[in-house]
Motif scaffolding. Structure first.
Motif, PDB file in Angstrom:
ATOM      1  N   LEU A  62       1.123  -1.235  -0.140  1.00 32.71           N
ATOM      2  CA  LEU A  62       0.294   0.280  -0.303  1.00 32.71           C
ATOM      3  C   LEU A  62       0.685   1.342   0.019  1.00 32.71           C
ATOM      4  N   GLN A  63       1.863   1.390   1.025  1.00 38.01           N
ATOM      5  CA  GLN A  63       2.900   2.253   0.896  1.00 38.01           C
ATOM      6  C   GLN A  63       3.260   3.258  -0.499  1.00 38.01           C
ATOM      7  N   SER A  64       3.991   1.428  -0.983  1.00 39.44           N
ATOM      8  CA  SER A  64       4.681   1.526  -2.344  1.00 39.44           C
ATOM      9  C   SER A  64       3.568   1.755  -3.341  1.00 39.44           C
ATOM     10  N   ARG A  65       2.739   1.495  -3.533  1.00 37.03           N
ATOM     11  CA  ARG A  65       0.875   2.305  -4.776  1.00 37.03           C
ATOM     12  C   ARG A  65       0.916   4.260  -4.622  1.00 37.03           C
ATOM     13  N   GLN A  70       1.971   9.663  -5.652  1.00 36.03           N
ATOM     14  CA  GLN A  70       2.033  10.520  -5.785  1.00 36.03           C
ATOM     15  C   GLN A  70       2.986  10.982  -6.704  1.00 36.03           C
ATOM     16  N   ALA A  71       4.079   9.527  -7.626  1.00 33.37           N
ATOM     17  CA  ALA A  71       5.329  10.332  -8.076  1.00 33.37           C
ATOM     18  C   ALA A  71       4.486  10.844  -9.520  1.00 33.37           C
ATOM     19  N   LYS A  72       3.687  10.030  -9.868  1.00 36.95           N
ATOM     20  CA  LYS A  72       2.826  10.245 -11.323  1.00 36.95           C
ATOM     21  C   LYS A  72       1.819  11.524 -10.972  1.00 36.95           C
ATOM     22  N   GLY A  73       1.270  11.924  -9.941  1.00 38.40           N
ATOM     23  CA  GLY A  73       0.582  13.168 -10.048  1.00 38.40           C
ATOM     24  C   GLY A  73       2.002  13.930 -10.100  1.00 38.40           C
ATOM     25  N   VAL A  74       2.968  14.037  -9.177  1.00 41.32           N
ATOM     26  CA  VAL A  74       4.289  15.065  -9.426  1.00 41.32           C
ATOM     27  C   VAL A  74       4.577  15.027 -11.177  1.00 41.32           C
TER      28      VAL A  74
END
Length: 129
Positions: A62-65, A70-74
């Motif tokens: 879950l933490q990885s996902r 978040q990285a996809k959004g950034v």
């Protein structure tokens, strides 16, 4: 005395006496009861240990996902692309560099990797192939 779960033996309970004498039926019944209780305790501990391990694995996933999302959004905001395109860019870069996706995602979120650098790297790769 065997510690059994149905037909599977998971251990043994050893009985010792101070002298050589046969065990009575009552002694054997008490010993079997102790063996049964020990079996239940061992199986319960094993179940709890397995549940804790599974819970930790699910929490890590879950933490990885979350980090990847978040990285996809950034990355999407930095490059002016869709979230799907940002993920494709991130995945391609991770594969090309041999970097785990979560490591790259963490670097993007922390600001150590910029979206424009990933786009330039992708352009160089596509020109080389």
């Amino acid at each position: 005395m065997p510690l059994r779960l149905r037909r599977q033996v998971i251990g043994a309970l050893n009985l010792f006496t101070t002298g050589r004498r046969p065990l009575s039926d009552n002694d054997l019944a008490v010993a079997q009861g102790m063996a049964d209780i020990a079996t239940i305790g061992l199986l319960h501990e094993r179940t709890v240990r397995d549940q804790v391990a599974l819970s930790e694995q699910l929490q890590t996933a879950l933490q990885s996902r979350i980090l990847i999302e978040q990285a996809k959004g950034v990355l999407s905001a930095q490059t002016g692309t869709s979230v799907a395109a940002a993920f494709t860019l991130m995945r391609s870069h991770a594969r090309h560099t041999g970097q785990p996706l979560t490591t790259l995602a963490g670097a993007i979120v922390a600001g150590r990797v910029d979206g424009s650098a990933l786009q330039q790297g992708a352009s160089q790769i596509s020109r080389a192939t």
